[in-house]
Design a protein around this motif. Structure first.
Motif, PDB file in Angstrom:
ATOM      1  N   ASP A  66      24.814  -1.174  82.880  1.00 35.69           N
ATOM      2  CA  ASP A  66      23.011  -0.209  82.641  1.00 35.69           C
ATOM      3  C   ASP A  66      22.671  -1.237  81.327  1.00 35.69           C
ATOM      4  O   ASP A  66      23.525  -0.533  79.775  1.00 35.69           O
ATOM      5  CB  ASP A  66      23.132   1.767  82.520  1.00 35.69           C
ATOM      6  N   ARG A  67      21.843  -1.495  81.467  1.00 36.69           N
ATOM      7  CA  ARG A  67      20.989  -2.037  80.515  1.00 36.69           C
ATOM      8  C   ARG A  67      20.747  -1.603  79.508  1.00 36.69           C
ATOM      9  O   ARG A  67      20.990  -2.180  78.062  1.00 36.69           O
ATOM     10  CB  ARG A  67      20.249  -2.938  81.162  1.00 36.69           C
ATOM     11  N   LYS A  68      20.447  -0.746  79.405  1.00 40.26           N
ATOM     12  CA  LYS A  68      19.889   0.190  78.479  1.00 40.26           C
ATOM     13  C   LYS A  68      20.686   0.752  77.583  1.00 40.26           C
ATOM     14  O   LYS A  68      21.113   0.908  76.340  1.00 40.26           O
ATOM     15  CB  LYS A  68      19.668   1.410  79.404  1.00 40.26           C
ATOM     16  N   VAL A  69      21.639   1.522  77.855  1.00 39.92           N
ATOM     17  CA  VAL A  69      22.464   1.808  77.636  1.00 39.92           C
ATOM     18  C   VAL A  69      23.240   0.581  76.828  1.00 39.92           C
ATOM     19  O   VAL A  69      24.102   0.934  76.013  1.00 39.92           O
ATOM     20  CB  VAL A  69      24.022   3.111  78.648  1.00 39.92           C
ATOM     21  N   MET A  80      29.274   0.903  81.763  1.00 38.26           N
ATOM     22  CA  MET A  80      30.166   0.712  82.518  1.00 38.26           C
ATOM     23  C   MET A  80      28.919   1.694  83.873  1.00 38.26           C
ATOM     24  O   MET A  80      29.562   2.767  83.550  1.00 38.26           O
ATOM     25  CB  MET A  80      30.917   0.605  83.280  1.00 38.26           C
ATOM     26  N   ILE A  81      28.130   0.896  85.198  1.00 36.17           N
ATOM     27  CA  ILE A  81      28.387   2.352  85.725  1.00 36.17           C
ATOM     28  C   ILE A  81      28.208   1.519  87.634  1.00 36.17           C
ATOM     29  O   ILE A  81      29.089   2.458  88.108  1.00 36.17           O
ATOM     30  CB  ILE A  81      26.715   2.326  85.639  1.00 36.17           C
ATOM     31  N   ALA A 104      30.100   3.385  90.951  1.00 37.46           N
ATOM     32  CA  ALA A 104      30.341   4.846  91.037  1.00 37.46           C
ATOM     33  C   ALA A 104      29.839   5.644  89.615  1.00 37.46           C
ATOM     34  O   ALA A 104      30.183   6.800  90.340  1.00 37.46           O
ATOM     35  CB  ALA A 104      31.528   4.397  89.704  1.00 37.46           C
ATOM     36  N   GLU A 105      28.621   5.782  88.741  1.00 35.81           N
ATOM     37  CA  GLU A 105      28.428   7.056  88.174  1.00 35.81           C
ATOM     38  C   GLU A 105      27.239   7.520  88.719  1.00 35.81           C
ATOM     39  O   GLU A 105      26.570   6.825  88.862  1.00 35.81           O
ATOM     40  CB  GLU A 105      27.938   6.269  86.846  1.00 35.81           C
ATOM     41  N   GLU A 106      27.265   8.836  89.253  1.00 34.48           N
ATOM     42  CA  GLU A 106      26.179   9.247  89.713  1.00 34.48           C
ATOM     43  C   GLU A 106      25.480   8.799  88.920  1.00 34.48           C
ATOM     44  O   GLU A 106      23.694   9.156  90.166  1.00 34.48           O
ATOM     45  CB  GLU A 106      27.166  10.511  90.422  1.00 34.48           C
ATOM     46  N   ALA A 107      25.341   9.785  87.953  1.00 31.00           N
ATOM     47  CA  ALA A 107      23.562   9.278  87.629  1.00 31.00           C
ATOM     48  C   ALA A 107      22.443   8.956  87.573  1.00 31.00           C
ATOM     49  O   ALA A 107      22.158   8.344  87.489  1.00 31.00           O
ATOM     50  CB  ALA A 107      23.917   9.740  85.915  1.00 31.00           C
ATOM     51  N   PHE A 108      23.647   7.366  88.102  1.00 33.87           N
ATOM     52  CA  PHE A 108      22.809   6.046  88.267  1.00 33.87           C
ATOM     53  C   PHE A 108      22.036   5.364  89.285  1.00 33.87           C
ATOM     54  O   PHE A 108      21.760   4.464  89.818  1.00 33.87           O
ATOM     55  CB  PHE A 108      23.520   5.290  87.463  1.00 33.87           C
TER      56      PHE A 108
END
Length: 196
Positions: A66-69, A80-81, A104-108
């Protein structure tokens, strides 16, 4: 691979050993293994797989950040997402690739990051690997992915009841390539000196 690809909301970076522990944690999920048709691996096997992904000339894989993170933390691991891959499917014809994407990361999920990451990967394959044809194989239970690739112009070319998956394909003709470039307007390829 020493290249990263930057988009508007995601950054694709080479799959390195520093990513393996988090990736291995993701793959403990039976749901993710079902969606990606993956077998469970030990951590040691995951490290061996990472080396294979990095060195085999018929595979290309990137970790999706995620570019922002990533901007806020300067940590690839924290950002990593998911991951995205291209396999060269025909040893005689190295212009044909099979694409894969996993957020993989549900929030994304459901926010367009998988869409952007896959398009960045497809463009990378066209411009850096000279690919002219893509296919994807998607589990029949994965309706969001089937809808996403349909919107990208892929058409069903086969269905396996035994494997419970659908095969979809697209030709990289002038029209589709133009569409791809229009939909990756923030595409930037950067070269890095990674040590592993």
């Amino acid at each position: 691979m020493t290249t990263s690809v930057c988009g508007e909301r995601v950054v694709l970076v080479p799959y390195r050993s520093t990513h393996v522990d988090k990736y291995h944690c993701w793959m403990q999920s039976p749901h993710l293994r079902d969606l990606t048709a993956s077998e469970p691996l030990t951590l040691e096997e995951e490290y061996q797989m990472q080396v294979s992904w990095r060195e085999d000339d018929d595979k290309c894989t990137f970790i999706v950040l995620d570019r922002k993170v990533f901007t806020e933390t300067d940590s690839e691991t924290e950002a990593m997402i998911g991951d995205t891959n291209i396999f060269l499917v025909d040893t005689e014809d190295r212009t044909r690739g099979e694409g894969e994407i996993m957020i993989a990361e549900e929030a994304f999920r459901g926010q367009g990051r998988g869409w952007e990451a896959m398009l960045l990967m497809f463009r990378y394959g066209v411009e850096n690997l000279s690919l002219t044809h893509y296919q994807v194989k998607i589990g029949l239970i994965n309706q969001p992915s089937i809808r996403m690739f349909t919107k990208m112009g892929f058409r069903e070319t086969g269905r396996s009841e035994a494997f419970q998956e659908v095969t979809m394909e697209v030709e990289v003709d002038h029209r589709w390539r133009s569409w791809l470039v229009e939909n990756t307007h923030t595409y930037t390829c950067l070269t890095h000196n990674y040590t592993d």
